[in-house]
Design a protein around this motif. Structure first.
Motif, PDB file in Angstrom:
ATOM      1  N   VAL A   1      20.038   9.024 -27.872  1.00  0.00           N
ATOM      2  CA  VAL A   1      19.008   9.632 -28.710  1.00  0.00           C
ATOM      3  C   VAL A   1      17.911  10.104 -27.772  1.00  0.00           C
ATOM      4  O   VAL A   1      17.433   9.343 -26.930  1.00  0.00           O
ATOM      5  N   VAL A   2      17.554  11.365 -27.912  1.00  0.00           N
ATOM      6  CA  VAL A   2      16.516  11.968 -27.067  1.00  0.00           C
ATOM      7  C   VAL A   2      15.395  12.451 -27.975  1.00  0.00           C
ATOM      8  O   VAL A   2      15.638  13.185 -28.939  1.00  0.00           O
ATOM      9  N   VAL A   3      14.171  12.044 -27.667  1.00  0.00           N
ATOM     10  CA  VAL A   3      12.996  12.546 -28.365  1.00  0.00           C
ATOM     11  C   VAL A   3      12.186  13.314 -27.332  1.00  0.00           C
ATOM     12  O   VAL A   3      11.911  12.794 -26.243  1.00  0.00           O
ATOM     13  N   ALA A   4      11.822  14.549 -27.660  1.00  0.00           N
ATOM     14  CA  ALA A   4      11.115  15.392 -26.699  1.00  0.00           C
ATOM     15  C   ALA A   4      10.122  16.293 -27.415  1.00  0.00           C
ATOM     16  O   ALA A   4      10.294  16.624 -28.591  1.00  0.00           O
ATOM     17  N   ALA A   5       9.099  16.703 -26.681  1.00  0.00           N
ATOM     18  CA  ALA A   5       8.197  17.747 -27.147  1.00  0.00           C
ATOM     19  C   ALA A   5       8.845  19.083 -26.791  1.00  0.00           C
ATOM     20  O   ALA A   5       9.579  19.194 -25.809  1.00  0.00           O
ATOM     21  N   GLN A   6       8.582  20.092 -27.602  1.00  0.00           N
ATOM     22  CA  GLN A   6       9.192  21.393 -27.378  1.00  0.00           C
ATOM     23  C   GLN A   6       8.209  22.480 -27.757  1.00  0.00           C
ATOM     24  O   GLN A   6       7.505  22.364 -28.761  1.00  0.00           O
ATOM     25  N   THR A   7       8.118  23.510 -26.932  1.00  0.00           N
ATOM     26  CA  THR A   7       7.325  24.691 -27.263  1.00  0.00           C
ATOM     27  C   THR A   7       8.217  25.912 -27.146  1.00  0.00           C
ATOM     28  O   THR A   7       9.168  25.930 -26.348  1.00  0.00           O
ATOM     29  N   GLN A   8       7.922  26.904 -27.963  1.00  0.00           N
ATOM     30  CA  GLN A   8       8.719  28.125 -27.906  1.00  0.00           C
ATOM     31  C   GLN A   8       7.860  29.333 -28.233  1.00  0.00           C
ATOM     32  O   GLN A   8       6.884  29.234 -28.967  1.00  0.00           O
ATOM     33  N   GLU A   9       8.263  30.433 -27.646  1.00  0.00           N
ATOM     34  CA  GLU A   9       7.763  31.747 -28.017  1.00  0.00           C
ATOM     35  C   GLU A   9       8.980  32.469 -28.547  1.00  0.00           C
ATOM     36  O   GLU A   9       9.924  32.730 -27.805  1.00  0.00           O
ATOM     37  N   SER A  10       8.976  32.731 -29.859  1.00  0.00           N
ATOM     38  CA  SER A  10      10.172  33.303 -30.458  1.00  0.00           C
ATOM     39  C   SER A  10       9.859  34.032 -31.747  1.00  0.00           C
ATOM     40  O   SER A  10       8.765  33.910 -32.299  1.00  0.00           O
ATOM     41  N   VAL A  11      10.846  34.789 -32.207  1.00  0.00           N
ATOM     42  CA  VAL A  11      10.776  35.447 -33.502  1.00  0.00           C
ATOM     43  C   VAL A  11      12.014  35.083 -34.294  1.00  0.00           C
ATOM     44  O   VAL A  11      13.083  34.846 -33.739  1.00  0.00           O
ATOM     45  N   ASN A  12      11.835  35.004 -35.610  1.00  0.00           N
ATOM     46  CA  ASN A  12      12.930  34.773 -36.549  1.00  0.00           C
ATOM     47  C   ASN A  12      12.873  35.950 -37.514  1.00  0.00           C
ATOM     48  O   ASN A  12      11.999  36.016 -38.363  1.00  0.00           O
TER      49      ASN A  12
END
Length: 127
Positions: free
Chosen positions: A77-88
């Motif tokens: 089990v991995v818990v991580a912070a995540q940031t993204q620059e994206s479009v949907n």
């Protein structure tokens, strides 16, 4: 499964997400993969991959930080912070999130991502 194996696998998955690479995700996601999005929606393996093969989701960046790995035999089990620059589609989908990843080693020895749960992160992610 070692923490080093899990960390290497998670980096491979991160790159596939950042690149929007459906072929890589085909190899990385377990057949029964389930993704839970930041608003509680569920995506099957096929739906998760289709975000990229359809061109709906496009990432300029997809970064992980503060990853914490806990192993339990063939599962991690991995818990991580995540940031993204994206479009949907036409909408900006950039932001900061927390991910929980379930990584498993199957009977054939392959490491796969069995599930991901995404939550909005009220505080900016480090990194």
């Amino acid at each position: 499964m070692s923490e080093q194996t899990v960390a290497g696998f998670v980096e491979e998955w991160r790159r596939a997400e950042e690149d929007g690479d459906p072929a890589a995700l085909e190899k990385l996601l377990a057949d029964d993969f389930v993704g839970v999005g930041p608003r509680g929606f569920l995506r099957s393996r096929a739906q998760w991959i289709a975000r990229y093969s359809s061109g709906t989701v496009r990432n300029a960046s997809f970064r992980l930080s503060d990853a914490r790995v806990r192993t339990y035999g063939p599962t991690a089990v991995v818990v991580a912070a995540q940031t993204q620059e994206s479009v949907n589609g036409d909408a900006d989908a950039s932001g900061a999130f927390r991910f929980t990843l379930v990584v498993v080693r199957g009977a054939g020895g392959q490491v796969r991502l069995a599930g991901v749960h995404v939550s909005p992160n009220a505080a900016p992610a480090a990194g």
